[in-house]
Scaffold this active site. Structure first.
Site, mmCIF file in Angstrom:
data_model
loop_
_atom_site.group_PDB
_atom_site.id
_atom_site.type_symbol
_atom_site.label_atom_id
_atom_site.label_comp_id
_atom_site.label_asym_id
_atom_site.label_seq_id
_atom_site.Cartn_x
_atom_site.Cartn_y
_atom_site.Cartn_z
ATOM 1 N N GLU B 155 0.819 -1.215 0.000
ATOM 2 C CA GLU B 155 0.000 0.000 0.000
ATOM 3 C C GLU B 155 0.851 1.263 0.000
ATOM 4 O O GLU B 155 0.407 2.308 -0.473
ATOM 5 C CB GLU B 155 -0.969 -0.029 1.168
ATOM 6 C CG GLU B 155 -1.948 -1.178 0.959
ATOM 7 C CD GLU B 155 -3.209 -1.077 1.757
ATOM 8 O OE1 GLU B 155 -3.205 -0.412 2.794
ATOM 9 O OE2 GLU B 155 -4.205 -1.690 1.336
ATOM 10 N N HIS B 189 -3.307 -9.223 -1.859
ATOM 11 C CA HIS B 189 -2.323 -8.163 -2.099
ATOM 12 C C HIS B 189 -1.002 -8.725 -2.629
ATOM 13 O O HIS B 189 -0.240 -8.022 -3.272
ATOM 14 C CB HIS B 189 -1.987 -7.423 -0.795
ATOM 15 C CG HIS B 189 -2.859 -6.243 -0.521
ATOM 16 N ND1 HIS B 189 -4.108 -6.371 0.024
ATOM 17 C CD2 HIS B 189 -2.671 -4.912 -0.707
ATOM 18 C CE1 HIS B 189 -4.630 -5.163 0.176
ATOM 19 N NE2 HIS B 189 -3.786 -4.266 -0.265
#
Lengths: 271, 271
Positions: B155, B189
């Protein structure tokens, strides 16, 4: 009136970080009762929108009011930055955040009026520290830096790890090269990286943790409103979370100066 | 019956990660409509309790049912690990997770039946991958490893950064030294770290991403139940989030093969 004096202080945070503020209140106001709430089901707050943080804060304040708190401390920089102004207008209970105290402490420490602030994306992008510092001292310069990896690194236990030192270098290089002489740890997790950050920034930079000053503000508020607890009975600390009470308990017992036995879990979405 | 065929597929995740699964469904089932939900107000799910993940999943499924979905894909390993068994019993809509497909793909790839799984704390501690693999192949060995820093690193955009390489070394050293010949990326992710992980593990280790196989499972399910959409009208993709729609849109447009224009924000706590 006597009842209000005996009423507890509400303290809340997105999770465990605010316990550093609760600890400071326990130290400076040992006769006060505390109800702590950690929003562990919805943490972290740092990268979420203002709108959501306001909604979460409203729910938590409504919950704390069911515990009859006489005052509330938002022990979370992101929630202070995003929600304090709004909720202060909506609730009659006095509410203290951590940003005004942190700003005041930094202005007290700085000599050249160049202040650095590190925090979450939400706190830094809100520019609330800059605004509050400028209201107190229009001539001050404020350099803010969001450090999104600091919280996960602390939570992974990498407080003294070379990876953390490298991440500190990536985030704080520019600040180190600037003329900042005072730096605010604008997130309640960051005091756990305090020694690594101090070492990196060097002796010329003072590090300010708003928790101490926030407890001072609370003390002043209670005195002014004649709400201080003068009862010397055994005082009561209650802890509530929205998720994973057991994990919270472990952390609480490593941070607080006494043994926490009960953490209650509630569904904060119902408030 | 015709209406059911035209109904959309519901896909959900804690945030943006599940878009890699949605993309795979778009590729393999180009005639299907999709309603995607990302729980951006409460992410991440990885370190939260089973109880909370079940509650969140129930709310999301109730929301997706208001959009009249004919089937649901839980495009999140943590939610699959913690909630799939429970919600499958509670709802009549067919629900597919990512763990069974991932386990099957890994067993198809492995030669020595030694399989590694990387994922969040919730996914690894649940041991769901181990359980599902053993049901399919009792003789297989499964080595799991939670990698809590991978999601924040992705992120923060550190997908190709020496810090990430060092973190990979810390987490995967033991797995590299083991005899594992196949590794499941058990978090949506992680495919974004695929090349860094492949490089570290070396050519001898096959990397499995459950998204492809999950879309295959969905295709099979729709055929079996005679629910496939054979309508060749322009198909519709709808996106909903619980927070920060604009940020989600940016990410969606970097992942998906077409331009996402509208992301709607809803209050998931009301469902």
């Amino acid at each position: 009136m006597k009842d209000l004096r005996k009423a507890p202080i509400g303290v809340f945070d997105s999770g465990v970080g605010g316990l550093t503020v609760a600890r400071e209140i326990m130290r400076q106001l040992p006769d006060e009762n505390i109800v702590y709430f950690g929003d562990t089901a919805r943490l972290p707050y740092g990268s979420k929108s203002k709108e959501s943080i306001i909604r979460f804060s409203r729910q938590i304040i409504r919950f704390l009011k069911t515990r009859n708190v006489k005052a509330i401390v938002i022990a979370c920089n992101t929630a202070t930055a995003q929600a304090l102004e709004t909720v202060r207008q909506e609730f009659d209970t006095p509410i203290i955040g951590v940003i005004e105290p942190g700003a005041r402490a930094a202005l007290h420490e700085t000599k050249n009026k160049k202040i650095g602030v590190v925090g979450t994306e939400g706190t830094i992008c809100s520019q609330m520290y800059t605004r509050v510092i400028h209201e107190m001292e229009p001539g001050a310069e404020v350099l803010g830096k969001a450090c999104p990896l600091f919280v996960p690194l602390v939570e992974e236990g990498f407080t003294r790890h070379h990876i953390t030192e490298e991440v500190i270098d990536i985030y704080l290089k520019e600040m180190k090269e600037s003329e900042v002489d005072t730096m605010i740890l604008g997130c309640t997790h960051y005091p756990l990286l305090r020694s690594a950050i101090m070492q990196y920034m060097g002796e010329g930079v003072r590090i300010v943790n708003p928790a101490y000053e926030a407890a001072m503000d609370l003390k002043k508020l209670l005195k002014e409103r004649n709400m201080s607890n003068e009862n010397e009975e055994f005082n009561k600390y209650e802890f509530y979370v929205s998720d994973a009470a057991e994990k919270f308990k472990q952390f609480a017992n490593s941070v607080l100066p006494y043994n926490v036995e009960t953490i209650r879990q509630i569904n904060i979405e119902e408030f």
